[in-house]
Design an enzyme around this catalytic site. Structure first.
Site, PDB file in Angstrom:
ATOM      1  N   CYS A 149       0.817  -1.213   0.000  1.00 51.60           N
ATOM      2  CA  CYS A 149       0.000   0.000   0.000  1.00 51.60           C
ATOM      3  C   CYS A 149       0.851   1.265   0.000  1.00 51.60           C
ATOM      4  O   CYS A 149       0.649   2.161  -0.827  1.00 51.60           O
ATOM      5  CB  CYS A 149      -0.962  -0.014   1.184  1.00 51.60           C
ATOM      6  N   TYR A 150       1.816   1.351   0.911  1.00 54.14           N
ATOM      7  CA  TYR A 150       2.701   2.517   0.907  1.00 54.14           C
ATOM      8  C   TYR A 150       3.461   2.660  -0.418  1.00 54.14           C
ATOM      9  O   TYR A 150       3.515   3.755  -0.993  1.00 54.14           O
ATOM     10  CB  TYR A 150       3.695   2.434   2.067  1.00 54.14           C
TER      11      TYR A 150
END
Length: 349
Positions: A149-150
């Site tokens: 996600c990051y």
């Protein structure tokens, strides 16, 4: 209509996959596994799905999964690589939402995930599934490593700068200050995730080192086409007291060429044809609530000083940061319209 299997259906990314795929006009979930809830109706655990599916959780059965056209692994790290070779031999495509096929560097994988890779030959042929930047390879892939996600926010936030013919930023001075809701830590109970530990609280974690750091570096090297130029990159994630949402603030130093470049126009042109990346007007502030439940990432730029650029990138960590992007990749792999099943608008308020 393609048949779909989901391994690990009780976690947040697993149930988010199911929620999205239940609205997909060209895919049908036929197998949904759980190590702990076999035989239990899905709607008993997730009441938002009541009336929308009569699926039950089942034990992992590799023969049943081989009957599917594609299998998503929404499981802990290390599970997908145990089964990927058998599945692709049967003609089943694999999309892993864990880290098994994200890092091509085996040494880094073993260092950060504490295990040997079970199928390095499959890893070598797998494709990293950052859809907007790897579209043509994804169309031909048998195995996809869905990005973290990051790293999704960072890559989409920096890609227009790194893809430019000129060097626009100092690559050794990048700072990434990222915040995520608690669903990013998964559904498994732990002391650090309970309400009384997170409500009215805000903290950094993984400051000394986070598993997404090597993924970010390897991915940015691939985007830039250069090795060993991101050694000084700093990445610090934070946990904020909300359920979903992610906001990354990226600080970069501009080169002389970067100072002279119309950066807003650069980003707008780069993402002009992307359905799921929204470049907001300069000096805007993307909010996590604007993308809640949507497969969308919003970007805004600030130039507070002539040689400084701040990039803001917001997404729903469970959708564009995980399950939505996985379905986006599935659509490409099977020749569907890329936004099939993903047209949902963010929930607000």
């Amino acid at each position: 209509m393609i048949s779909v299997g989901i391994v690990g259906g009780t976690g947040y990314t697993g149930v988010e996959l199911l929620r999205i795929l239940l609205r997909h006009p060209k895919a049908q979930v036929r197998v949904l596994t759980s190590r702990t809830e076999a035989g239990k109706p899905v709607a008993d655990m997730f009441p938002n799905l009541r009336g929308h599916t009569d699926l039950q959780f089942s034990d992992l059965n590799i023969d049943a999964l081989k009957e599917c056209d594609v299998v998503f692994f929404a499981t802990p790290h290390g599970v997908a690589m145990q089964h990927a070779k058998d599945l692709i031999a049967a003609g089943t495509k694999v999309i892993d939402l864990a880290a098994d096929f994200r890092l091509q560097n085996l040494e880094q994988f073993e260092k950060w995930y504490g295990m040997e890779h079970a199928c390095p030959d499959v890893l070598k042929d797998s494709v990293y599934g950052l859809t907007e930047l790897n579209r043509e390879k994804i169309k031909q892939a048998q195995v996809i490593g869905n990005p973290g996600c990051y790293p999704t926010t960072v890559q989409l936030g920096l890609a227009p700068l790194l893809k430019s013919a000129q060097a626009l930023i100092e690559t050794k001075n990048i700072i990434i200050d990222a915040k995520s809701g608690v669903s990013g830590a998964g559904r498994k109970a732990s002391l650090g995730m309970i309400y009384s530990e997170n409500a009215d609280n805000f903290k950094a974690y993984g400051v000394a080192g986070h598993r997404h750091h090597p993924e970010i570096v390897e991915a940015l090297e691939n985007i830039a086409g250069k090795k060993d130029v991101f050694e000084g990159l700093l990445f610090v994630p934070h946990l904020v007291p909300m359920i979903r949402g992610m906001l990354s603030t990226i600080y970069v130093d501009l080169t002389e060429a970067g100072k002279q470049t119309a950066l807003q126009a650069l980003y707008e042109n780069f993402y002009a044809n992307e359905k799921f990346v929204d470049v907001m007007p300069a000096n805007s502030s993307p909010e996590t609530r604007s993308v809640r439940g949507a497969n969308e990432l919003r970007i805004a730029l600030y130039k507070p000083q002539p040689n400084k650029l701040i990039i803001l990138a917001a997404q729903d960590n469970l959708v564009k940061g995980a399950s939505g992007q996985a379905v986006q990749n599935m659509n490409l792999m099977f020749g569907f319209n890329e936004d099939e099943g993903l047209q949902g608008i963010g929930l607000l308020p």
